[in-house]
Design a protein around this motif. Sequence first.
Motif, mmCIF file in Angstrom:
data_model
loop_
_atom_site.group_PDB
_atom_site.id
_atom_site.type_symbol
_atom_site.label_atom_id
_atom_site.label_comp_id
_atom_site.label_asym_id
_atom_site.label_seq_id
_atom_site.Cartn_x
_atom_site.Cartn_y
_atom_site.Cartn_z
ATOM 1 N N GLU A 111 32.439 -9.410 39.379
ATOM 2 C CA GLU A 111 32.657 -8.859 40.721
ATOM 3 C C GLU A 111 34.124 -8.949 41.118
ATOM 4 O O GLU A 111 34.669 -8.037 41.752
ATOM 5 C CB GLU A 111 31.782 -9.587 41.737
ATOM 6 C CG GLU A 111 30.297 -9.254 41.615
ATOM 7 C CD GLU A 111 29.441 -10.090 42.551
ATOM 8 O OE1 GLU A 111 30.004 -11.015 43.214
ATOM 9 O OE2 GLU A 111 28.213 -9.857 42.614
ATOM 10 N N SER A 112 34.776 -10.042 40.739
ATOM 11 C CA SER A 112 36.204 -10.199 41.045
ATOM 12 C C SER A 112 37.050 -9.170 40.308
ATOM 13 O O SER A 112 38.109 -8.760 40.788
ATOM 14 C CB SER A 112 36.682 -11.605 40.680
ATOM 15 O OG SER A 112 35.971 -12.587 41.410
ATOM 16 N N ARG A 158 38.840 -14.998 33.612
ATOM 17 C CA ARG A 158 39.269 -15.655 34.843
ATOM 18 C C ARG A 158 40.054 -16.896 34.437
ATOM 19 O O ARG A 158 39.512 -17.841 33.882
ATOM 20 C CB ARG A 158 38.081 -16.049 35.717
ATOM 21 C CG ARG A 158 38.529 -16.743 37.026
ATOM 22 C CD ARG A 158 37.378 -16.894 38.000
ATOM 23 N NE ARG A 158 36.293 -17.677 37.433
ATOM 24 C CZ ARG A 158 35.083 -17.799 37.996
ATOM 25 N NH1 ARG A 158 34.833 -17.160 39.122
ATOM 26 N NH2 ARG A 158 34.152 -18.531 37.421
ATOM 27 N N VAL A 181 42.223 -12.865 37.592
ATOM 28 C CA VAL A 181 41.156 -12.231 36.831
ATOM 29 C C VAL A 181 41.751 -11.023 36.114
ATOM 30 O O VAL A 181 42.379 -10.161 36.738
ATOM 31 C CB VAL A 181 39.988 -11.806 37.740
ATOM 32 C CG1 VAL A 181 38.938 -11.060 36.927
ATOM 33 C CG2 VAL A 181 39.371 -13.031 38.414
#
Length: 577
Positions: free
Chosen positions: A199-200, A211, A217
């Motif tokens: 999602e990031s 990450r 990220v």
Amino acid sequence: MRAYPGRMPDRPDDRPVILLVAAAHADAVEREFRARYDRDYRIEPVTTARAALDVARDLVAARTPIAMVAAERRLPDGGAVELLHQVPAVVSTARRVALVAGDEYADALDEMRAALLRRDFDTFVGIPRGARDEEFHTALTELLSEWGWSVARPTVTATDVVAHPGDRGAAAVRDLLDRLGIPNRTLDPGADEARAVLESAGPGAALPVVRAFNGRVLAGATPSAVAEAMYGGFDSIPDGEIADVVIVGAGPAGLAAAVYAASEGLSTVVLERDAIGGQAGSSSMIRNYLGFPRGISGMRLAQRSRVQAGRFGARFYTGRPATAIEPGPAHEPEHHHVHVDGAQMCARTVVLATGVTYRRLDVPGLDDLVGAGVHYGAATSMAREMADRDVYVVGGGNSAGQAAVHLAKFAGSVTMLVRRESLAETMSDYLVREIAATPTITVRTGTAVADGGGDGRLQWLVLREVGTGELTKAHADGLFCLLGAEPDCGWLPGGLALDGDGFVLTGRDVPRDAWTGGRPPASLETTLRGVFAVGDVRAGSMKRVASASGEGASVLPLVHAHLAWLREQEYREGGPS
């Protein structure tokens, strides 16, 4: 079972085991281990060698990791040497320690040293006679730390890699992270823990997604992008800054130069295209480096050196190779320009410490499988994936020997392929002995790789006898190529002299027609004034970690001398502006 103050209650758990084997000093040994290690390790005490082997087999059958076997020198049914020699047949990855009582220590030294040379165990230590025996615990924690890095899966992760199984790009990123000593884990894209990372990264992010420990990220991550994200992007180099010294390459030579330059107050910048530590950083265990009697992994040596240089003020920029050095013109001799893709660094002096690269096999079928069973370099992160498999190591130098010994802790078999007739021609004696003492390593001299292939990953090799040309086909799950060294000097300016093999010439090795005023350059100086070369990239260097570190330190007086010359030139031209 004996109880000791502060002991954790008996309970089933998944802590790695430290297996203690002691009789006469059992209480003292168990008390010492429980006082320090009972929280993170399960202490299993036994009193005989036979019981130790039985317990070890049971633990292996139950898939319980054994981090260490520590055995008292004298046991009711034998001794530590005989027992610890047998341990690898049961569990090859456990660290092995012989414990010697204080009143026996002097008499036992010759026996212990001989056993150590035979690699019957990893180290021997005296049983503590009182509280706070930190030398004893330093020896143990070093071994446990090395076991935790090379064998155990990290319990705490600093970096997450989201990728499908078998992703070659993710494997390359993990190798970089392991060489940097950064705990990491790989998450399947469908796992719950991977959701937040994806999602990031945003919708449709290309895998692998990483990450980093600093929160960044990266989608479609590559090793160079990850390195740059973690240790400084070149885009952050301040405009107009002129460093006293720019060091190109962060292997042992470059790191030593950085430590000494920064500690002496020089503004110091280090540029590294790959993992800090260079090729030495991928060595699983360096045993002949001064000051580390129990050995040190290349990763730990690089990690400590980087931290040390950073504490003195050296700055690191990683992830992009240097592409050119533009010497300062005659009217502006006070600095050179070092270029990388998209950025440049101005430097009053430049230290070339780029080391060497491993030669390629030049076998088309294997080039297509790099990252899928075929690896250039030690690739220590891949060792765990070689469990019970058939592995080949190509090369006869120290790096190849260290890789073979490390892989043998996991693989079912390790075969070294060496073109020469003997390992002793190119390898340190301590490694030759260690290889000979490892039953799962086979050395095939006078042998080269002629072909190889597989369905999506390495499955077979064709081996050629150098003398007769005879070909044989062999099953292979892994191939680690450490084929000797060639310099990466094609990017250097034309005015910089190289020898016939492409290594940088310095000092009196520089051709006489390039001397100035009938005098050669300084001992480590190239044909470009203010540009020096140290370590493996330099013609005539010893090609050893210690000698590279020594050259990195030795270049500093020459750097100071050049900076003094620049100040003198500035003064003669009218003083500082």
